[in-house]
Write a protein that holds these residues in place. Structure first.
Motif, mmCIF file in Angstrom:
data_model
loop_
_atom_site.group_PDB
_atom_site.id
_atom_site.type_symbol
_atom_site.label_atom_id
_atom_site.label_comp_id
_atom_site.label_asym_id
_atom_site.label_seq_id
_atom_site.Cartn_x
_atom_site.Cartn_y
_atom_site.Cartn_z
ATOM 1 N N GLY A 73 0.402 -0.654 6.877
ATOM 2 C CA GLY A 73 0.041 -0.634 5.463
ATOM 3 C C GLY A 73 1.143 0.084 4.717
ATOM 4 O O GLY A 73 1.518 1.201 5.087
ATOM 5 N N MET A 74 1.710 -0.567 3.731
ATOM 6 C CA MET A 74 2.809 0.046 2.970
ATOM 7 C C MET A 74 2.805 -0.522 1.563
ATOM 8 O O MET A 74 2.037 -1.442 1.269
ATOM 9 C CB MET A 74 4.130 -0.230 3.670
ATOM 10 C CG MET A 74 4.332 -1.687 3.981
ATOM 11 S SD MET A 74 5.511 -1.945 5.297
ATOM 12 C CE MET A 74 6.989 -1.406 4.491
ATOM 13 N N LYS A 75 3.650 0.040 0.689
ATOM 14 C CA LYS A 75 3.589 -0.400 -0.705
ATOM 15 C C LYS A 75 4.968 -0.652 -1.309
ATOM 16 O O LYS A 75 5.937 0.032 -0.956
ATOM 17 C CB LYS A 75 2.892 0.673 -1.555
ATOM 18 C CG LYS A 75 1.375 0.670 -1.405
ATOM 19 C CD LYS A 75 0.747 1.777 -2.210
ATOM 20 C CE LYS A 75 -0.771 1.651 -2.218
ATOM 21 N NZ LYS A 75 -1.397 2.825 -2.851
ATOM 22 N N ALA A 76 5.014 -1.622 -2.245
ATOM 23 C CA ALA A 76 6.200 -1.819 -3.095
ATOM 24 C C ALA A 76 5.795 -1.368 -4.494
ATOM 25 O O ALA A 76 4.730 -1.748 -4.996
ATOM 26 C CB ALA A 76 6.607 -3.284 -3.107
ATOM 27 N N TYR A 77 6.627 -0.531 -5.094
ATOM 28 C CA TYR A 77 6.344 -0.011 -6.440
ATOM 29 C C TYR A 77 7.343 -0.573 -7.433
ATOM 30 O O TYR A 77 8.514 -0.748 -7.112
ATOM 31 C CB TYR A 77 6.485 1.515 -6.448
ATOM 32 C CG TYR A 77 5.426 2.224 -5.644
ATOM 33 C CD1 TYR A 77 4.223 2.613 -6.228
ATOM 34 C CD2 TYR A 77 5.640 2.509 -4.290
ATOM 35 C CE1 TYR A 77 3.255 3.280 -5.486
ATOM 36 C CE2 TYR A 77 4.667 3.170 -3.542
ATOM 37 C CZ TYR A 77 3.484 3.550 -4.151
ATOM 38 O OH TYR A 77 2.537 4.195 -3.410
ATOM 39 N N ARG A 78 6.851 -0.802 -8.659
ATOM 40 C CA ARG A 78 7.763 -1.203 -9.733
ATOM 41 C C ARG A 78 8.108 0.034 -10.547
ATOM 42 O O ARG A 78 7.221 0.765 -10.971
ATOM 43 C CB ARG A 78 7.092 -2.243 -10.645
ATOM 44 C CG ARG A 78 8.083 -2.905 -11.590
ATOM 45 C CD ARG A 78 7.366 -3.902 -12.472
ATOM 46 N NE ARG A 78 6.902 -5.086 -11.770
ATOM 47 C CZ ARG A 78 7.667 -6.116 -11.419
ATOM 48 N NH1 ARG A 78 8.959 -6.084 -11.657
ATOM 49 N NH2 ARG A 78 7.145 -7.174 -10.813
#
Ligand code: PLP
Ligand code: COI
Length: 315
Positions: A73-78
């Motif tokens: 589980g990981m995230k891409a941020y703007r």
């Protein structure tokens, strides 16, 4: 090593959620997904980005019976300037390899893992939300695909990555949550799979979660599986406490997931000059600290829930 995966673009793009304040967690999925097959003797092959769609599985597919599966589980941020950034993706790549090893599954090379995510996020860049507190949650997972009922490691696997524009994990956003100290069920024991992200760990946690919810609590605080007295994790998060000016957090004993957020919190807190101790912590010690006023803060931390303050009820 360089990787470029072929892309088949969807001919029927979905309507993206318009109100980013109501995204919640893991409810809608972007237009594309990444797929890659593994065959014993051939290795990982046919990495590709394709339209998001249901997968067809043989009913005897091994994962459906013996849960040979791991996920991340990981995230891409703007960022404010519109650019998109992954949060420490190599940490997830390495952890998935550790999970693979425990579950007798083939590891995906770190660079291949990160490149697959980068290329998928680039294809679905419009799905990375803009509002503060939102992100594109990325869920890589690998599962056994042999059509066979013998209990042994599969010879074939599918690696899949899906993406979900997400806001807050909890319906009440960042408000402090009440947690229930679970003393009947255990999530994991040393020698088991607690340090991995395998689906079976989460299946085993559901009953305690349901019981806690019935009693009006949002999350379960897991105790160790042997003595049932040491604090381990909170739901699908690591946990930290500030007691008498120091931060304490359960040490990685084998039954606890080594969280990327946990590691980041420890690094940050130490960089602020605050001492962090990774050690065994009894629930009793925390109740005493709450009573004598030295328990200053309690929070859980994880990719999905970010930093989640724990409420004072029960302490
Ligand atoms: N503990 C468990 C059981 C988890 O499922 C998670 C979530 O991934 C965490 C801790 C936190 O790990 P991370 O910060 O890498 O998301
Ligand atoms: C995460 O924080 O990424 C998780 O995997 C937690 C959960 C939704 C299982």
């Amino acid at each position: 090593m360089e990787f470029t995966f072929p892309v088949t673009y969807t001919e029927t793009p979905k309507t993206r959620p318009t109100d980013e304040s109501k995204l919640g967690f893991g409810r809608s999925f972007s237009d594309h997904m990444f797929l890659m097959n593994y065959t014993e003797g051939k290795g990982w092959h046919d990495g590709r980005i394709v339209p998001y769609a249901p997968l067809e599985l043989d009913p005897s597919c091994m994962v459906l019976h013996y849960a040979q599966e791991v996920f991340e589980g990981m995230k891409a941020y703007r960022w404010e300037d519109g650019s998109i950034h992954l949060f420490r993706p190599y940490e997830n790549a390495k952890r998935m390899q550790n999970s693979n090893e425990r579950l007798c599954m083939p590891a995906v090379p770190e660079d291949m893992f990160v490149e697959a995510i980068k290329e998928l996020v680039a294809v679905d860049a419009e799905w990375v939300p803009h509002n503060p507190g939102t992100s594109l949650y990325i869920r890589p997972f690998i599962f056994a695909t042999d059509a066979h009922l013998g209990v042994h490691a599969s010879a074939t696997y599918l690696f899949c990555i899906i993406c979900s524009p997400s806001g807050s994990y909890y319906p009440n956003g960042m408000s402090p949550v009440d947690i229930y100290v679970e003393s009947r069920d255990v999530r994991a024991v040393r020698g088991g799979t607690g340090y991995t992200k395998c689906g079976g760990n989460y299946a085993a946690s559901l009953r305690a979660g349901q019981e806690a919810e019935k009693k009006g609590y949002v999350q379960v605080l897991w105790l160790d599986g042997v003595e049932r007295k040491y604090v381990e994790e909170v739901g699908a998060m690591n946990v930290m406490f500030k007691v008498g000016g120091k931060v304490i957090t359960p040490m990685l004993s084998g039954s606890i997931l080594p969280g990327v957020t946990r590691k980041s919190c420890i690094d940050l807190i130490r960089s602020w000059g605050i001492e962090v101790e990774e050690r065994l912590i009894t629930a009793e010690e925390l109740f005493e600290a709450a009573e004598n006023g030295t328990l200053e803060e309690a929070w859980a931390c994880g990719t999905a829930a970010v930093i989640s303050p724990i409420d004072s009820r029960g302490w």
